[in-house]
Design a protein around this motif. Structure first.
Motif, PDB file in Angstrom:
ATOM      1  N   THR A 256     -15.610   7.052  -4.419  1.00  0.00           N
ATOM      2  CA  THR A 256     -15.169   6.131  -5.471  1.00  0.00           C
ATOM      3  C   THR A 256     -13.654   6.087  -5.521  1.00  0.00           C
ATOM      4  O   THR A 256     -13.045   5.026  -5.635  1.00  0.00           O
ATOM      5  N   PHE A 257     -13.054   7.289  -5.406  1.00  0.00           N
ATOM      6  CA  PHE A 257     -11.595   7.366  -5.412  1.00  0.00           C
ATOM      7  C   PHE A 257     -11.001   6.568  -4.250  1.00  0.00           C
ATOM      8  O   PHE A 257     -10.096   5.749  -4.429  1.00  0.00           O
ATOM      9  N   THR A 258     -11.517   6.811  -3.043  1.00  0.00           N
ATOM     10  CA  THR A 258     -10.969   6.152  -1.855  1.00  0.00           C
ATOM     11  C   THR A 258     -11.106   4.631  -1.972  1.00  0.00           C
ATOM     12  O   THR A 258     -10.186   3.882  -1.635  1.00  0.00           O
ATOM     13  N   GLY A 259     -12.258   4.192  -2.487  1.00  0.00           N
ATOM     14  CA  GLY A 259     -12.463   2.759  -2.695  1.00  0.00           C
ATOM     15  C   GLY A 259     -11.469   2.191  -3.688  1.00  0.00           C
ATOM     16  O   GLY A 259     -10.929   1.094  -3.504  1.00  0.00           O
ATOM     17  N   TRP A 260     -11.199   2.961  -4.747  1.00  0.00           N
ATOM     18  CA  TRP A 260     -10.247   2.508  -5.761  1.00  0.00           C
ATOM     19  C   TRP A 260      -8.848   2.364  -5.154  1.00  0.00           C
ATOM     20  O   TRP A 260      -8.149   1.380  -5.408  1.00  0.00           O
ATOM     21  N   VAL A 261      -8.439   3.352  -4.344  1.00  0.00           N
ATOM     22  CA  VAL A 261      -7.110   3.281  -3.708  1.00  0.00           C
ATOM     23  C   VAL A 261      -7.040   2.066  -2.789  1.00  0.00           C
ATOM     24  O   VAL A 261      -6.042   1.326  -2.776  1.00  0.00           O
ATOM     25  N   ASP A 262      -8.115   1.821  -2.021  1.00  0.00           N
ATOM     26  CA  ASP A 262      -8.142   0.642  -1.144  1.00  0.00           C
ATOM     27  C   ASP A 262      -7.948  -0.635  -1.955  1.00  0.00           C
ATOM     28  O   ASP A 262      -7.129  -1.483  -1.611  1.00  0.00           O
ATOM     29  N   ASP A 263      -8.722  -0.755  -3.029  1.00  0.00           N
ATOM     30  CA  ASP A 263      -8.729  -2.012  -3.790  1.00  0.00           C
ATOM     31  C   ASP A 263      -7.471  -2.203  -4.638  1.00  0.00           C
ATOM     32  O   ASP A 263      -7.007  -3.323  -4.799  1.00  0.00           O
ATOM     33  N   HIS A 264      -6.964  -1.118  -5.208  1.00  0.00           N
ATOM     34  CA  HIS A 264      -5.912  -1.261  -6.214  1.00  0.00           C
ATOM     35  C   HIS A 264      -4.525  -0.897  -5.710  1.00  0.00           C
ATOM     36  O   HIS A 264      -3.534  -1.170  -6.385  1.00  0.00           O
ATOM     37  N   ILE A 265      -4.424  -0.249  -4.566  1.00  0.00           N
ATOM     38  CA  ILE A 265      -3.092   0.109  -4.055  1.00  0.00           C
ATOM     39  C   ILE A 265      -2.876  -0.492  -2.659  1.00  0.00           C
ATOM     40  O   ILE A 265      -1.931  -1.252  -2.440  1.00  0.00           O
ATOM     41  N   LEU A 266      -3.763  -0.184  -1.728  1.00  0.00           N
ATOM     42  CA  LEU A 266      -3.507  -0.578  -0.335  1.00  0.00           C
ATOM     43  C   LEU A 266      -3.607  -2.082  -0.143  1.00  0.00           C
ATOM     44  O   LEU A 266      -2.853  -2.663   0.625  1.00  0.00           O
ATOM     45  N   ARG A 267      -4.550  -2.725  -0.823  1.00  0.00           N
ATOM     46  CA  ARG A 267      -4.721  -4.170  -0.628  1.00  0.00           C
ATOM     47  C   ARG A 267      -3.970  -5.007  -1.651  1.00  0.00           C
ATOM     48  O   ARG A 267      -4.318  -6.152  -1.888  1.00  0.00           O
ATOM     49  N   THR A 268      -2.974  -4.422  -2.269  1.00  0.00           N
ATOM     50  CA  THR A 268      -2.199  -5.223  -3.218  1.00  0.00           C
ATOM     51  C   THR A 268      -0.771  -5.345  -2.721  1.00  0.00           C
ATOM     52  O   THR A 268      -0.258  -4.464  -2.032  1.00  0.00           O
ATOM     53  N   GLU A 269      -0.160  -6.437  -3.065  1.00  0.00           N
ATOM     54  CA  GLU A 269       1.244  -6.634  -2.724  1.00  0.00           C
ATOM     55  C   GLU A 269       2.083  -5.853  -3.719  1.00  0.00           C
ATOM     56  O   GLU A 269       1.800  -5.817  -4.900  1.00  0.00           O
ATOM     57  N   GLU A 270       3.135  -5.270  -3.214  1.00  0.00           N
ATOM     58  CA  GLU A 270       4.053  -4.573  -4.092  1.00  0.00           C
ATOM     59  C   GLU A 270       4.661  -5.584  -5.081  1.00  0.00           C
ATOM     60  O   GLU A 270       5.019  -6.694  -4.707  1.00  0.00           O
ATOM     61  N   ALA A 271       4.755  -5.156  -6.318  1.00  0.00           N
ATOM     62  CA  ALA A 271       5.114  -6.081  -7.399  1.00  0.00           C
ATOM     63  C   ALA A 271       6.458  -6.770  -7.173  1.00  0.00           C
ATOM     64  O   ALA A 271       6.614  -7.946  -7.476  1.00  0.00           O
ATOM     65  N   SER A 272       7.421  -6.062  -6.626  1.00  0.00           N
ATOM     66  CA  SER A 272       8.757  -6.644  -6.538  1.00  0.00           C
ATOM     67  C   SER A 272       9.000  -7.365  -5.210  1.00  0.00           C
ATOM     68  O   SER A 272      10.109  -7.769  -4.919  1.00  0.00           O
ATOM     69  N   ALA A 273       7.944  -7.537  -4.399  1.00  0.00           N
ATOM     70  CA  ALA A 273       8.121  -8.212  -3.112  1.00  0.00           C
ATOM     71  C   ALA A 273       8.009  -9.721  -3.246  1.00  0.00           C
ATOM     72  O   ALA A 273       7.849 -10.422  -2.273  1.00  0.00           O
ATOM     73  N   ARG A 274       8.098 -10.214  -4.503  1.00  0.00           N
ATOM     74  CA  ARG A 274       7.968 -11.661  -4.701  1.00  0.00           C
ATOM     75  C   ARG A 274       9.099 -12.398  -4.018  1.00  0.00           C
ATOM     76  O   ARG A 274      10.229 -11.906  -3.981  1.00  0.00           O
TER      77      ARG A 274
END
Lengths: 274, 249
Positions: A256-274
């Motif tokens: 569950t943890f690994t899935g959460w990291v995939d979904d919420h950290i690894l597959r997200t764009e860094e906020a300030s990279a706009r």
């Protein structure tokens, strides 16, 4: 003088494999976004320093990036255990975790010594406890005036200290307020300092009880609104207590943890990279 | 409101134990509930001090963490963490420290670090020391609040995180610990206090309806009793209403 950078560039430039890094913020102003960027970049073999590892280090530990943890209280505040921290210490998953464990007073004074350019700090503490058996960064020293035996704790001088603050100005001067914890000491003890901020403003308005870090002690500033979530920034957000409670379930199970990291950290764009 | 639980009486008893305190260093959980209850009942002027740096917090609801924003927003002053531990706690400014525990021994020493889970199994990891060792060392006196079971009340600690009375009477002085140390352990069965001559915890009070045998069965060492064991007064309507209001908020 500090440079204002994108978070991903600042992290890549300042934090390297094998570094000693302190992400500080005592419950308030915890620099989560910067830690998530470390996870995205896979910067590893880190020695992490923090009084309260909190969910931020549970995530970095579970992601397998941490070799050693220097800390004083490793729980999920008000909720219970940090399951990824426990799994690493008890079962070596996803890798063994070396620990150097102190009390809060000891850790706070280790940063004070580091910021003061001293090799150690002196306090009344540790006597009669088993904490001294498990670390080589506590010893005793006799007071030269009275002969009284006191505790000595080794200075902490991180390669990098990362903090989150409410504001910086365009020259990179930083101000934080509310519960300011041990951030001033952790920043002044470090070789490099990265500050994420809620907002970059034209002029800082000095706040009663605020901590100002002048631009010339800060290496880089990145504007990351909400960069402390699920912790908070007084004046901008409130602590997401529901997330801290949800973390107990997310982190309890490895998958569950690994899935959460995939979904919420690894597959997200860094906020300030706009 | 005549129906109440022993858990409620534990918290009420812990709040009553603060009746003479001016300042209290508060840990999260049961200690925070009890200290906030005291502010709503017998001690409206009690100064609550949270290790995150808040001096004199007046929260309207129970905080989840010691760093909830309301603790700072309602404080008389907010100080840095090094200042909190060095000037206020180590400086001897705080009357009462209020602690919980994972394991407690007969001399009120505390373990919150690791538990032994038997041969062939790794030590069970607990959160660790936090502020407790120096709270136990430096506050004027210490109150401990803890549910009573043989899991918590052990013959031997697996690890000494915070010193209560060490190996017995006189040990705190020998170790240079300046506060008086634990003066009461408040549980869901009753109250234990250190005997004046040995500093060993003895049963001094039982909650209504609880027997000495029940308390002994929940204690991992042969629990001694005071010459006369008192009975805790049941919660008053005002105490119960305040406690339930706090928990519901």
């Amino acid at each position: 003088m500090s440079e204002i950078r994108l978070l991903r560039d600042a992290v890549a430039q300042l934090i390297h494999d094998g570094d000693i890094v302190a992400f500080e913020g005592f419950t308030h102003l915890i620099p989560f976004a910067a830690a998530h960027e470390v996870i995205r970049q896979g910067i590893t073999d880190l020695t992490l320093v923090r009084m309260t590892p909190d969910v931020i280090y549970d995530q970095l530990i579970g992601a397998g990036l941490v070799k050693k943890l220097v800390f004083s209280w490793g729980g999920n505040p008000g909720v219970g255990s940090l399951h990824r921290f426990r799994d690493a210490v008890e079962n070596g998953w996803p890798r063994p975790l070396e620990i150097d464990e102190h009390s809060h007073a000891g850790m706070a004074n280790r940063y004070v010594a580091g910021a003061s350019g001293l090799p150690f700090a002196v306090l009344r503490g540790y006597r009669g406890t088993d904490l001294v058996e498990r670390t080589n960064t506590v010893s005793t020293i006799a007071c030269p005036f009275t002969g009284e035996e006191l505790a000595a704790v080794a200075a902490l001088n991180p390669d990098v200290t990362v903090i989150h603050a409410q504001q910086a100005d365009r020259d990179g001067n930083v101000q934080l307020w509310g519960l300011t914890g041990v951030q001033k000491e952790a920043a002044l003890a470090a070789k490099r300092v990265l500050v994420t901020v809620e907002e970059i403003v034209d002029r800082l308005t000095l706040r009663p009880g605020g901590v100002v870090l002048p631009s010339w002690v800060v290496t880089a500033v990145a504007e990351v609104p909400g960069g402390a979530h699920p912790s908070y920034a007084t004046g901008y957000s409130i602590r997401d207590n529901d997330f801290y409670q949800a973390w107990d379930r997310i982190s309890r199970d490895r998958q569950t943890f690994t899935g959460w990291v995939d979904d919420h950290i690894l597959r997200t764009e860094e906020a300030s990279a706009r | 409101m005549s129906d109440w639980t022993n858990d409620e009486l534990m918290t009420v008893s812990a709040a009553r134990a603060l009746s003479a305190a001016r300042t209290c260093f508060v840990g999260i959980g049961l200690p925070s509930t009890a200290a906030n209850l005291a502010r709503r009942t017998s001690r409206p002027d009690l100064v609550l001090i949270y290790e995150s740096g808040a001096l004199g917090s007046k929260p309207t609801r129970l905080p989840l963490s010691i760093g909830d924003g309301e603790l700072a927003e309602t404080a008389d002053a907010v100080v840095s963490v090094p200042e909190m531990f060095n000037y206020w706690l180590q400086g001897g400014r705080i009357d009462v420290g209020f602690l919980g525990a994972a394991q407690l021994d007969r001399h009120a020493n505390i373990n919150t670090t690791v538990v032994d889970r038997g041969p062939g199994r790794p030590e069970g990891r607990l959160p660790g020391a936090g502020g407790a060792p120096e709270i136990a060392a430096n506050c004027g006196e210490v109150l401990i609040v803890l549910r009573h079971s043989t899991r918590n009340f052990v013959d031997r600690l697996d690890f000494t995180t915070s010193v209560g009375h060490g190996a017995g009477n006189g040990d705190r002085r020998r170790l240079g610990l300046r506060g008086r140390g634990p003066v009461a352990v408040i549980t869901d069965l009753g109250i234990l206090r250190p005997a004046p001559d040995t500093a060993e915890l003895v049963l001094t009070d039982l909650h209504p309806g609880v027997t000495v045998e029940q308390a002994r069965a929940a204690t991992g060492w042969p629990l001694k009793t005071a010459d006369a064991v008192g009975v805790t007064a049941p919660p008053t309507d005002a105490e119960l209403a305040a406690l339930r209001g706090l928990k519901a908020a």
